[in-house]
Scaffold this active site. Structure first.
Site, PDB file in Angstrom:
ATOM      1  N   SER A  89       2.638  -2.264  10.275  1.00  0.00           N
ATOM      2  CA  SER A  89       4.086  -2.310  10.533  1.00  0.00           C
ATOM      3  C   SER A  89       4.738  -3.638  10.135  1.00  0.00           C
ATOM      4  O   SER A  89       5.665  -4.111  10.798  1.00  0.00           O
ATOM      5  CB  SER A  89       4.376  -1.963  11.992  1.00  0.00           C
TER       6      SER A  89
ATOM      7  N   HIS B 209      -9.981   1.324   4.419  1.00  0.00           N
ATOM      8  CA  HIS B 209      -8.730   1.502   5.155  1.00  0.00           C
ATOM      9  C   HIS B 209      -8.972   2.459   6.329  1.00  0.00           C
ATOM     10  O   HIS B 209      -9.730   3.427   6.200  1.00  0.00           O
ATOM     11  CB  HIS B 209      -7.639   2.050   4.234  1.00  0.00           C
TER      12      HIS B 209
ATOM     13  N   LYS C 187      -0.092   4.227  -0.298  1.00  0.00           N
ATOM     14  CA  LYS C 187      -0.810   5.383   0.267  1.00  0.00           C
ATOM     15  C   LYS C 187      -0.650   6.585  -0.666  1.00  0.00           C
ATOM     16  O   LYS C 187      -0.622   6.417  -1.867  1.00  0.00           O
ATOM     17  CB  LYS C 187      -0.337   5.657   1.701  1.00  0.00           C
TER      18      LYS C 187
ATOM     19  N   GLU D   5      -6.262  -4.933  10.278  1.00  0.00           N
ATOM     20  CA  GLU D   5      -5.234  -3.931  10.555  1.00  0.00           C
ATOM     21  C   GLU D   5      -5.566  -3.179  11.841  1.00  0.00           C
ATOM     22  O   GLU D   5      -6.353  -2.229  11.815  1.00  0.00           O
ATOM     23  CB  GLU D   5      -5.157  -2.917   9.405  1.00  0.00           C
TER      24      GLU D   5
ATOM     25  N   ASN E 181       0.844  -1.198   0.000  1.00  0.00           N
ATOM     26  CA  ASN E 181       0.000   0.000   0.000  1.00  0.00           C
ATOM     27  C   ASN E 181       0.880   1.250   0.000  1.00  0.00           C
ATOM     28  O   ASN E 181       1.445   1.616   1.026  1.00  0.00           O
ATOM     29  CB  ASN E 181      -0.909  -0.043   1.241  1.00  0.00           C
TER      30      ASN E 181
HETATM   31  P1  PGA Z   1       2.287   0.279   7.618  1.00  0.00           P
HETATM   32  O1  PGA Z   1       0.872   0.504   6.893  1.00  0.00           O
HETATM   33  O2  PGA Z   1       2.841  -1.020   7.089  1.00  0.00           O
HETATM   34  O3  PGA Z   1       3.126   1.456   7.206  1.00  0.00           O
HETATM   35  O4  PGA Z   1       2.022   0.191   9.062  1.00  0.00           O
HETATM   36  C1  PGA Z   1      -0.034  -0.543   6.682  1.00  0.00           C
HETATM   37  C2  PGA Z   1      -1.311  -0.016   6.121  1.00  0.00           C
HETATM   38  O5  PGA Z   1      -1.780   1.042   6.566  1.00  0.00           O
HETATM   39  O6  PGA Z   1      -1.901  -0.605   5.219  1.00  0.00           O
END
Ligand code: PGA
Length: 225
Positions: free
Chosen positions: A185, A99, A11, A148, A9
């Site tokens: 994470s 999300h 983002k 998540e 992802n």
């Molecule tokens: P992150 O994000 O791996 O940076 O914690 C995961 C997500 O929000 O899909």
């Protein structure tokens, strides 16, 4: 090896040029077991990058699928600033819906998200549906559920593999046999501990998908688990 689903992802990151550099740097030519039937890799990228990556993936025959990170709850029409499911389907097979950042910063409710799933399915998009826990409602017809926990996103703190497995097991018990992945994470160092768990079918890394070297290492570690 059990089937593995990895969705990176990005983002709200990267320009088209940076996306091309990422693809170039990954050097996905024969140096990892890409393209296996039981492995699905989805790049979840901003709308502005979809067309560029679609071209790069097709031209270089790369075993990646593409996802948008949001979809309009309306069909095409007078909805300024929205991107409809049919428009996305021209460029991508998948979409992320629900999300926690959409829920938190854009006030998306369970009702909005159910409409989005409906529009996505009408346009034959496959849906990765994110939930923060095992209790949150999940609309019918989603293809992959991503568990998540909000506190684990972008913080460097993960759920324990045992607890994530238990939550994914609960969700499977509730809604039946869909793929369930863990996000929050995930890195190349901890990915194996998650995908080894019986109810966890894959992962949704955010930060760790932005750097091609780290993402490459993460894929190798997930394959090797
Ligand atoms: P992150 O994000 O791996 O940076 O914690 C995961 C997500 O929000 O899909």
């Amino acid at each position: 090896m059990k089937s593995l689903f990895v969705a990176g992802n990005w983002k709200s990151n990267k320009t088209t040029q940076e996306a091309n550099e990422w693809i170039g740097a990954l050097q996905v030519t024969g140096n990892m077991p890409f393209g296996q039937e039981n492995v699905t890799i989805v790049l979840c990228v901003p709308f502005t990058i979809l067309a560029v990556l679609k071209w790069a993936i097709e031209t270089n025959k790369l075993p990646f699928h593409l996802a948008a990170q949001n979809v309009s709850k309306f069909s095409e029409g007078a909805y300024t600033g929205e991107v409809s499911a049919r428009q996305i389907r021209e460029l991508a097979q998948w979409v992320i819906i629900g999300h926690s950042e959409r829920r938190k910063y854009f006030g998306e409710t369970d009702e909005d998200l159910a409409l989005k799933v409906e529009k996505a399915k009408e346009a034959s998009l496959q849906v990765i549906y994110c939930v923060p826990d095992e209790k949150t409602s999940i609309p019918k017809g989603v293809d992959v559920v991503a568990y998540e926990p909000v506190w684990a996103i972008g913080t460097g703190k993960t759920d324990t593999p045992e607890n994530a497995n238990a939550v994914c097991g609960e969700i499977k018990k509730r809604i039946g046999e869909v793929k369930i992945i863990y996000g929050g994470s995930v890195t190349d160092e901890n990915v194996a501990s998650f995908v080894k768990e019986p109810f966890i079918d894959g992962v949704l890394p955010g930060g760790a998908s932005l750097d091609p070297t780290k993402f490459h290492r993460l894929l190798l570690a997930a394959y090797g688990a």
